[in-house]
Design an enzyme around this catalytic site. Sequence first.
Site, short mmCIF file in Angstrom:
data_model
loop_
_atom_site.label_atom_id
_atom_site.label_comp_id
_atom_site.label_asym_id
_atom_site.label_seq_id
_atom_site.Cartn_x
_atom_site.Cartn_y
_atom_site.Cartn_z
CG ASP A 132 -1.91 1.11 1.27
OD1 ASP A 132 -1.74 2.10 0.53
OD2 ASP A 132 -2.89 1.00 2.04
CG HIS A 133 3.15 4.06 -3.15
ND1 HIS A 133 4.16 4.43 -2.29
CD2 HIS A 133 3.67 4.22 -4.40
CE1 HIS A 133 5.23 4.79 -2.97
NE2 HIS A 133 4.95 4.67 -4.27
#
Length: 493
Positions: free
Chosen positions: A463-464
């Site tokens: 998850d950036h």
Amino acid sequence: MTTMTETSARFREFKMPDVGEGLTEAEILKWFVQPGDTVTDGQVVCEVETAKAAVELPIPFDGVVHELRFPEGTTVDVGQVIIAIDVAPGSGDAPAPAAAPAQEPVEAAGSGEGDGDAPKGRTPVLVGYGVAESSTKRRPRKGASAAPEAAAVAAAVQAELNGHAAPAAAPAPAPAPAPAVPAQAGAQDGGRPLAKPPVRKLAKDLGIDLATVVPTGKDGVITREDVHAAAAPAATAPVAAPAPSQAAPEAPAAAVAPASARETRIPVKGVRKAIAQAMVGSAFTAPHVTEFVTVDVTRTMKLVAELKEDKDMAGVRVNPLLIIAKALLVAIKRNPEVNAAWDEANQEIVQKHYVNLGIAAATPRGLIVPNIKDAHDKTLPQLAAALGELVTTARDGKTSPAAMAGGTVTITNVGVFGVDTGTPILNPGESAILAVGAIKLQPWVHKGKVKPRQVTTLALSFDHRLVDGELGSKVLADVAAILEQPKRLITWA
């Protein structure tokens, strides 16, 4: 939440419990008991499927099954009564559970027996759903001549369908049409055969007209066995002997072969529905980034072979996934920021100081992701035992909703299908997922020479919002380095 209620000192009702964390409904997959069966405290009475897993439900008291409120295949909301138990059998006449379909209210002018059996101040309502307070409105009582008049009309209509002239109306009332005498033993006053909703569904699925079935149950109730017995001759004879004119219309429907259809439609529900919703939500909520690395795991494969002979690992399953799991745990320990979650409501990053390691497992009901609680605290033998138990439980379809809740990071082993790698989608609420590809013998430059080596490809999706490129790269590089040189499990741990 309370899962049972007392309808009287004698009867208790068991409600659909919340078998997971906030689940709102479950589908009844299978009943293990039938009305009249004796049950004991803790006995499993049915299996239900939630949005997370199949779960067996035990009854919390002793008694005799009085009534099953829903047939198999029905989705029931949490808190609804699913079964009624007579906890004091033999203490008096029990009100007989209603037997018509659940959609049809029982008329107050039904059989005289039904009126006498109902508790004082209560009237029969939806069949299969017990009784209601006397405030429930009754349908108007029909006149005494309604039944024979309806029978005459039905006979005329049937004669027209059969291509014969309608018989003249007889002045003398008859309790039912002359044919199908056995069926009248199981019929209500209006001529409707007595059968419980599951039996009616079975008859409909098999293309059997209940009016042609000879009842053998108590008080003329048609049972499952009666329907199967009626279906057996129907399968071999084109026309059923008791009522050929009624069996004929059913023949075309029964002759349809599902296997010959060009399409098959499967309802999306239970675990598969939850998976679809979760994956869509994850893919379009968390900005995914995936990185790849190809690594020589020859030394890891040698370590696996050695551990299989180690007496400390006796009784547990040792495979490459065990070492990969341990490598990921070490990489998380070296890069703890990767083990986090995004709290959208509070706009916070939740840093987790424990690792519940999820292992994606394919089952007949779909992909599930149970997790090993506090995997970071386990030794290698303990981790191996936990992995073995997790896989066995998943294959048997016995994974509980609690076992799938609270995961932080997941591993999916696509290599078992011969796949090199993929771009895995995050399990909702988690920060990263590691995909492990097939381990294959490939030409590899080792110590300046091309040699055959065991090689695999790893893919890490993260998850950036939580994990930037540098952190994700460090985690993936650490896992790869450990698998290339397994001794780092000791030096880095």
